[in-house]
Design an enzyme around this catalytic site. Structure first.
Site, PDB file in Angstrom:
ATOM      1  N   ALA A  62       0.846  -1.197   0.000  1.00  0.00           N
ATOM      2  CA  ALA A  62       0.000   0.000   0.000  1.00  0.00           C
ATOM      3  C   ALA A  62       0.877   1.241   0.000  1.00  0.00           C
ATOM      4  CB  ALA A  62      -0.903  -0.001   1.224  1.00  0.00           C
ATOM      5  N   TYR A 186      -9.990   0.770   4.356  1.00  0.00           N
ATOM      6  CA  TYR A 186      -9.317   2.045   4.099  1.00  0.00           C
ATOM      7  C   TYR A 186     -10.239   2.889   3.214  1.00  0.00           C
ATOM      8  CZ  TYR A 186      -5.599  -0.400   6.403  1.00  0.00           C
ATOM      9  OH  TYR A 186      -4.895  -1.092   7.350  1.00  0.00           O
ATOM     10  N   ARG A 234      -8.314  -4.046  -5.545  1.00  0.00           N
ATOM     11  CA  ARG A 234      -8.429  -4.972  -4.404  1.00  0.00           C
ATOM     12  C   ARG A 234      -9.677  -4.631  -3.620  1.00  0.00           C
ATOM     13  NH1 ARG A 234      -4.346  -7.568   0.135  1.00  0.00           N
ATOM     14  NH2 ARG A 234      -4.316  -9.330  -1.287  1.00  0.00           N
ATOM     15  N   LEU A 306      -4.167 -17.356   3.355  1.00  0.00           N
ATOM     16  CA  LEU A 306      -3.762 -18.682   3.799  1.00  0.00           C
ATOM     17  C   LEU A 306      -3.682 -19.695   2.661  1.00  0.00           C
ATOM     18  CD1 LEU A 306      -5.395 -18.947   7.334  1.00  0.00           C
ATOM     19  CD2 LEU A 306      -2.992 -18.636   6.743  1.00  0.00           C
ATOM     20  N   ARG A 329       2.103 -14.102   3.680  1.00  0.00           N
ATOM     21  CA  ARG A 329       3.022 -14.476   4.752  1.00  0.00           C
ATOM     22  C   ARG A 329       3.921 -15.643   4.363  1.00  0.00           C
ATOM     23  NH1 ARG A 329      -1.862 -14.489   8.848  1.00  0.00           N
ATOM     24  NH2 ARG A 329      -2.829 -14.979   6.833  1.00  0.00           N
TER      25      ARG A 329
HETATM   26  C1  LIG Z   1       2.851  -7.616   7.104  1.00  0.00           C
HETATM   27  C2  LIG Z   1       1.598  -7.506   6.280  1.00  0.00           C
HETATM   28  C3  LIG Z   1       1.310  -6.308   5.646  1.00  0.00           C
HETATM   29  C4  LIG Z   1       0.166  -6.184   4.841  1.00  0.00           C
HETATM   30  N1  LIG Z   1      -0.046  -5.026   4.142  1.00  0.00           N
HETATM   31  C5  LIG Z   1      -1.043  -4.981   3.226  1.00  0.00           C
HETATM   32  C6  LIG Z   1      -1.144  -3.892   2.323  1.00  0.00           C
HETATM   33  O1  LIG Z   1      -0.282  -3.013   2.256  1.00  0.00           O
HETATM   34  N2  LIG Z   1      -2.203  -3.870   1.473  1.00  0.00           N
HETATM   35  C7  LIG Z   1      -3.140  -4.867   1.454  1.00  0.00           C
HETATM   36  O2  LIG Z   1      -4.080  -4.807   0.673  1.00  0.00           O
HETATM   37  N3  LIG Z   1      -3.024  -5.938   2.270  1.00  0.00           N
HETATM   38  C8  LIG Z   1      -1.998  -6.031   3.122  1.00  0.00           C
HETATM   39  N4  LIG Z   1      -1.827  -7.164   3.880  1.00  0.00           N
HETATM   40  C9  LIG Z   1      -2.690  -8.326   3.623  1.00  0.00           C
HETATM   41  C10 LIG Z   1      -2.016  -9.274   2.619  1.00  0.00           C
HETATM   42  O3  LIG Z   1      -1.897  -8.671   1.335  1.00  0.00           O
HETATM   43  C11 LIG Z   1      -2.819 -10.588   2.468  1.00  0.00           C
HETATM   44  O4  LIG Z   1      -4.064 -10.286   1.909  1.00  0.00           O
HETATM   45  C12 LIG Z   1      -2.990 -11.308   3.800  1.00  0.00           C
HETATM   46  O5  LIG Z   1      -1.755 -11.387   4.486  1.00  0.00           O
HETATM   47  C13 LIG Z   1      -3.553 -12.714   3.614  1.00  0.00           C
HETATM   48  O6  LIG Z   1      -2.716 -13.498   2.819  1.00  0.00           O
HETATM   49  P1  LIG Z   1      -1.688 -14.586   3.470  1.00  0.00           P
HETATM   50  O7  LIG Z   1      -2.513 -15.511   4.323  1.00  0.00           O
HETATM   51  O8  LIG Z   1      -1.100 -15.296   2.273  1.00  0.00           O
HETATM   52  O9  LIG Z   1      -0.680 -13.848   4.248  1.00  0.00           O
HETATM   53  C14 LIG Z   1      -0.713  -7.289   4.707  1.00  0.00           C
HETATM   54  C15 LIG Z   1      -0.429  -8.479   5.388  1.00  0.00           C
HETATM   55  C16 LIG Z   1       0.722  -8.609   6.139  1.00  0.00           C
HETATM   56  C17 LIG Z   1       1.024  -9.930   6.794  1.00  0.00           C
END
Ligand SMILES: Cc1cc2nc3c(=O)[nH]c(=O)nc-3n(C[C@H](O)[C@H](O)[C@H](O)COP(=O)(O)O)c2cc1C
Length: 359
Positions: A62, A186, A234, A306, A329
């Site tokens: 972001a 947001y 998104r 996930l 992650r």
């Molecule tokens: C450290 C961190 C920062 C994140 N920052 C953003 C972001 O800047 N914009 C956004 O849309 N989602 C953000 N997310 C959400 C991730 O893009 C993602 O949708 C979420 O972690 C679920 O996916 P995962 O289970 O593969 O981690 C963030 C997640 C994490 C863990």
């Protein structure tokens, strides 16, 4: 042939595979001074490692369209030329690895001006580089967040213009794809949902009024974003509220409208706009929302949440539930996840020459 390692073409752009990185804030930019909001060595190393690891497309975290659009004072921004120059180093390297550079453009709205998550993530005031947040309505996210200043119509128009300026700068910085951040409560998402948008003017009330700001942002960005380059959006497909929230039905309806406004792919997340909701978190828990948009509209979709396992990811794409998977992650844990997956599935993936002995 692995579905995950089939190239994917949108407009004139071909992405080498379907293993993508979603935007993830690093909260690591300078909060003040001449390099405020500019990516630095941390961001370069972070994104470079995932590109060298074979990730087909990386959506840079972001990135705020204005100083008060940052979620934390440590967020990236793209409102000046110093920032553009610093982003160029990242996009150049990603392209050198065959990775498509994308950027998420956002405005934190009523959830702006918070501390870094590892410092507790609480709202911060001017003594800690903070500011008074803006929102569609004077309703705070929860009792710990400040009541935002309600945007005037002029204020709304100004932010629409900031999104267009940010997109122009993103193009100049070498990005191939822009993603509008309409998720997680947001600013753009706050306008969509009746939970956070209590306006009674042309930007609130009916569904048509609540989507107006998002569509104005999309139109303004699409106007400056070249026709041969894709535009992503998104969304939080649901607020996870029993009533008076944004719903999966709204998302399907909106996806069709976004297509008509020139959006090429919907990045389907959920939640973030209402506090205290119960979310049934588990492996691939958001995939059904992406799959529904894919089944019921002509919009391309990416699934996120996930997705960690090679077989799981392969199936999501092979079954046609999504056009690509975003691993957040898991890519923080393992920057070379795409290379490992390609080995398991027999897919083709970029391996840097310097690493040829590890193929
Ligand atoms: C450290 C961190 C920062 C994140 N920052 C953003 C972001 O800047 N914009 C956004 O849309 N989602 C953000 N997310 C959400 C991730 O893009 C993602 O949708 C979420 O972690 C679920 O996916 P995962 O289970 O593969 O981690 C963030 C997640 C994490 C863990």
């Amino acid at each position: 042939m692995s579905a995950l390692f089939e190239p994917y073409t949108l407009r004139d752009l071909t992405v080498p595979n379907r293993v993508w990185m979603p935007p993830m804030c690093q909260y690591s930019a300078a909060p003040e001074g001449p390099t405020t909001g500019a990516p630095n060595d941390w961001h370069f190393a972070h994104y470079a490692a995932r590109a060298a690891g074979g990730t087909g497309l990386i959506i840079v975290e972001a990135t705020a369209v204005s100083p008060e659009g940052r979620i934390s004072p440590y967020d990236l921004g793209i409102w000046n030329d110093t920032q553009v120059e610093a982003f160029r180093r990242i996009t150049r390297f990603l392209v050198s690895q065959g990775t498509v550079p994308a950027i998420q453009l956002g405005h934190g709205g009523r959830k702006a001006s918070t501390d870094r998550p590892w410092k507790g993530g609480a709202p911060v005031g001017p003594d800690a580089y903070g500011w008074q947040p803006l929102g569609p309505s004077p309703v705070g996210f929860d009792e710990n967040h400040p009541v935002p200043t309600e945007l005037t119509v002029d204020g709304i128009k100004e932010i629409v213009g900031q999104f267009a300026d940010a997109a122009r700068r993103a193009l100049d910085a070498g990005f191939e794809i822009a993603e509008i951040h309409g998720a997680h409560g947001y600013l753009v998402g706050e306008f969509l949902s009746p939970h956070s948008n209590r306006r009674t003017d042309a930007y609130g009330g009916s569904y048509e009024n609540r989507v107006r700001f998002a569509l104005e942002v999309v139109d303004a960005v699409r106007e400056v974003w070249p026709d041969d380059k894709p535009l992503f959006f998104r969304i939080s497909a649901t607020d996870w509220l029993e009533e008076n929230g944004w719903t999966a039905d709204d998302t399907v309806r909106f996806a069709a409208e976004l297509t008509a406004h020139g959006v090429d792919l919907l990045d389907v997340s959920t939640g973030g706009n209402a506090s205290g909701v119960r979310i049934p978190v588990g492996p691939g828990y958001q995939v059904p929302f992406a799959a529904r948009v894919k089944a019921e509209t002509s919009m391309a979709v990416a699934a996120v949440g996930l997705i960690t396992d090679v077989e799981q990811a392969e199936k999501i794409v092979a079954n046609g539930e999504a056009d690509a998977v975003l691993l957040g992650r898991e890519l923080l844990r393992n920057p070379s996840w795409a290379r490992h997956a390609a080995r398991e599935l027999g897919g083709d993936v970029h391996v840097p020459d310097q690493y040829h002995r590890s193929v």
